[in-house]
Design a protein around this motif. Structure first.
Motif, mmCIF file in Angstrom:
data_model
loop_
_atom_site.group_PDB
_atom_site.id
_atom_site.type_symbol
_atom_site.label_atom_id
_atom_site.label_comp_id
_atom_site.label_asym_id
_atom_site.label_seq_id
_atom_site.Cartn_x
_atom_site.Cartn_y
_atom_site.Cartn_z
ATOM 1 N N GLN A 291 0.859 -1.182 0.000
ATOM 2 C CA GLN A 291 0.000 0.000 0.000
ATOM 3 C C GLN A 291 0.896 1.233 0.000
ATOM 4 N N SER A 292 0.768 2.048 -1.038
ATOM 5 C CA SER A 292 1.504 3.315 -1.093
ATOM 6 C C SER A 292 0.477 4.435 -1.035
ATOM 7 N N ASP A 293 0.200 4.890 0.183
ATOM 8 C CA ASP A 293 -0.876 5.872 0.347
ATOM 9 C C ASP A 293 -0.335 7.184 0.911
ATOM 10 N N PRO A 294 -0.165 8.176 0.030
ATOM 11 C CA PRO A 294 0.397 9.460 0.476
ATOM 12 C C PRO A 294 -0.613 10.316 1.229
ATOM 13 N N ARG A 295 -1.844 9.839 1.370
ATOM 14 C CA ARG A 295 -2.858 10.652 2.062
ATOM 15 C C ARG A 295 -2.815 10.492 3.577
ATOM 16 N N ILE A 296 -1.940 9.622 4.070
ATOM 17 C CA ILE A 296 -1.796 9.443 5.526
ATOM 18 C C ILE A 296 -1.225 10.734 6.133
ATOM 19 N N GLY B 173 0.043 18.569 14.525
ATOM 20 C CA GLY B 173 -0.677 17.779 13.516
ATOM 21 C C GLY B 173 -1.390 16.608 14.176
ATOM 22 N N ARG B 174 -2.505 16.179 13.570
ATOM 23 C CA ARG B 174 -3.235 15.070 14.202
ATOM 24 C C ARG B 174 -2.525 13.749 13.935
ATOM 25 N N SER B 175 -2.782 12.787 14.793
ATOM 26 C CA SER B 175 -2.099 11.493 14.709
ATOM 27 C C SER B 175 -2.501 10.742 13.437
ATOM 28 N N PRO B 176 -1.522 10.118 12.758
ATOM 29 C CA PRO B 176 -1.853 9.292 11.590
ATOM 30 C C PRO B 176 -2.275 7.882 11.983
ATOM 31 N N LEU B 177 -2.363 7.593 13.300
ATOM 32 C CA LEU B 177 -2.605 6.217 13.734
ATOM 33 C C LEU B 177 -3.888 5.614 13.149
ATOM 34 N N PRO B 178 -5.018 6.341 13.106
ATOM 35 C CA PRO B 178 -6.216 5.695 12.525
ATOM 36 C C PRO B 178 -6.000 5.248 11.080
ATOM 37 N N GLU B 179 -5.355 6.080 10.264
ATOM 38 C CA GLU B 179 -5.102 5.697 8.869
ATOM 39 C C GLU B 179 -4.096 4.544 8.792
ATOM 40 N N LEU B 180 -3.072 4.562 9.652
ATOM 41 C CA LEU B 180 -2.104 3.458 9.652
ATOM 42 C C LEU B 180 -2.798 2.151 10.053
ATOM 43 N N MET B 181 -3.669 2.213 11.055
ATOM 44 C CA MET B 181 -4.427 1.027 11.488
ATOM 45 C C MET B 181 -5.301 0.501 10.347
ATOM 46 N N ALA B 182 -5.963 1.430 9.641
ATOM 47 C CA ALA B 182 -6.839 1.021 8.531
ATOM 48 C C ALA B 182 -6.016 0.342 7.439
ATOM 49 N N GLY B 183 -4.835 0.887 7.150
ATOM 50 C CA GLY B 183 -3.956 0.281 6.146
ATOM 51 C C GLY B 183 -3.494 -1.101 6.590
ATOM 52 N N PHE C 172 4.649 2.197 16.276
ATOM 53 C CA PHE C 172 4.820 0.753 16.058
ATOM 54 C C PHE C 172 4.171 -0.089 17.148
ATOM 55 N N ARG C 173 4.288 0.355 18.409
ATOM 56 C CA ARG C 173 3.723 -0.434 19.499
ATOM 57 C C ARG C 173 2.206 -0.588 19.320
ATOM 58 N N ASP C 174 1.544 0.531 18.973
ATOM 59 C CA ASP C 174 0.089 0.468 18.752
ATOM 60 C C ASP C 174 -0.248 -0.423 17.560
ATOM 61 N N LEU C 175 0.563 -0.309 16.502
ATOM 62 C CA LEU C 175 0.267 -1.057 15.283
ATOM 63 C C LEU C 175 0.494 -2.562 15.451
ATOM 64 N N SER C 176 1.510 -2.921 16.246
ATOM 65 C CA SER C 176 1.836 -4.339 16.379
ATOM 66 C C SER C 176 1.014 -5.007 17.485
ATOM 67 N N ALA C 177 0.441 -4.198 18.379
ATOM 68 C CA ALA C 177 -0.402 -4.764 19.440
ATOM 69 C C ALA C 177 -1.677 -5.315 18.807
ATOM 70 N N ALA C 178 -2.051 -6.495 19.230
ATOM 71 C CA ALA C 178 -3.282 -7.132 18.738
ATOM 72 C C ALA C 178 -3.295 -7.263 17.218
ATOM 73 N N CYS C 179 -2.111 -7.290 16.618
ATOM 74 C CA CYS C 179 -2.030 -7.506 15.171
ATOM 75 C C CYS C 179 -2.046 -9.022 14.939
ATOM 76 N N PRO C 180 -2.925 -9.497 14.060
ATOM 77 C CA PRO C 180 -3.065 -10.951 13.903
ATOM 78 C C PRO C 180 -1.903 -11.627 13.176
ATOM 79 N N VAL C 181 -0.979 -10.840 12.607
ATOM 80 C CA VAL C 181 0.187 -11.435 11.926
ATOM 81 C C VAL C 181 1.449 -10.736 12.439
#
Lengths: 237, 237
Positions: free
Chosen positions: B38-43, B54-64, B87-96
């Motif tokens: 996924q190459s999404d420059p809108r994050i 600036g607001r956190s990009p975490l919701p968009e990163l989670m969606a990706g 990274f900690r938020d993204l890898s927590a509860a990540c199924p892979v």
């Protein structure tokens, strides 16, 4: 987001990705086109299916198409000339527009020659045998010139192999001679319909490059144009 | 298939894609790692979120992340140092498994210096301020050296801008001087934790390159190693 059905081979896919970025000429990252790129080298060989008795890659291509659409792609593109042998099947009943590499080339040829003009095609044996460009070029009113067997064996195929081996300087004169041969046979413009041949001409800064459409770059520009139109429409509604 | 959470910026993503191909050193296309990129420059901007308001990009990163997993990714990677702030938020509860660019660098540092040794870090202001490498390097038993403000303003940041503008030859001596400064302050090895700095050192064929880990290349190698192990296990069962 544009879905990219790639990995056939992966070098062609990374080449396409880079050419989308070049085509964007963006002031900042936010202007870039969102892409979702599948690079899957496990898809069965396209040349083997077209030229020999290899099994069709269509089921795997369909699965990739459906995966990209399910993941949110609003249009699709496939940066592999040979795989366009299955374009009709892939674009039929496809829920989103599928941007054809052949149509992208035909669009770029238009300002380069007159109606009834002749287009030379430099491509692999499988792309030529699959007659992938034939009908669209004829529908656009062009005649088609392809290299003869001697030019394929002595110039085009060795040139492609040299680029794959990183010897772009040595490949340049071979591809240049193949292009010159088609121009002498009456071609008004050419399509370079495999990833390696533009690299070979660029390596020797060939002036013949101006007579040629790079199919990967044409598809990249078509995708950027589609995205700009589409995202403007989205903003307006 | 490895899912790649990218587009931040797209040039770093295409750089990573190319480095996966180099890391594969494959005999044929079929040996390459299947990727879904996924190459999404809108994050939303990562530096703006870390350094400013600036607001956190975490919701968009989670969606990706979730899109890539839903589409069939069996592991994930993110070729953006700064985004590892989340990274900690993204890898927590990540199924892979989520392969960390920081862990990939720590693994490549191991043969380059002794326990208790000092690691220099060349990175953008946001990566430094986010302290993305600090805890993992300390857990591995290393000390951390970062450029001082003067070196950031006069060498690192102008060097990065020059690479972005295509002036890699001019960027080389600036980045080289920043690296040399950290070595003189006692660093035993360095991490180049932004896409542009390895390009600058390579452009001037700097001998200091041998002291440096390129974080993007380290992540690419970690992904290839993960895939080889994983696909062998798949074949064996």
């Amino acid at each position: 987001m544009i879905g990219v059905l790639g990995g056939m081979g992966p070098l062609a896919t990374v080449d396409f990705f880079g050419k989308v970025l070049v085509a964007t000429s963006a002031g900042g990252d936010a202007d870039h086109v969102p892409l979702l790129i599948q690079s899957d080298p496990r898809i069965p060989s396209r040349p083997a299916a077209i030229l020999g008795d290899g099994r069709s890659p269509l089921p795997e291509l369909m699965a990739g198409r459906d995966r990209l659409v399910a993941a949110g792609a609003s249009a699709l593109a496939m940066p592999c000339n040979t795989a366009h042998f299955w374009f009709r099947d892939l674009s039929a009943a496809c829920p989103v527009p599928f941007i054809s590499i052949v149509d992208a080339c035909v669009a770029e040829l238009a300002p380069m020659l007159n109606a009834g003009g002749s287009v030379g095609l430099i491509a692999t044996r499988a792309t030529l045998a699959g007659r992938i460009f034939d009908a669209p070029l004829m529908r656009a009113g062009y005649r088609l010139q392809v290299p003869n067997d001697e030019s394929m064996d002595r110039l085009v195929l060795p040139g492609i192999e040299l680029v794959k081996a990183g010897q772009t300087q040595q490949a340049g004169p071979l591809i240049e001679q193949a292009v010159r041969g088609l121009l002498q046979k009456g071609a008004d413009a050419l399509v370079l319909a495999c990833t390696e041949t533009p690299v070979a001409l660029d390596a020797v800064q060939s002036p013949l490059r101006a007579k040629c459409v790079d199919s990967t770059a044409a598809l990249a520009r078509a995708c950027v144009a589609w995205w700009r139109l589409h995202s403007q429409i989205s903003c307006a509604t």
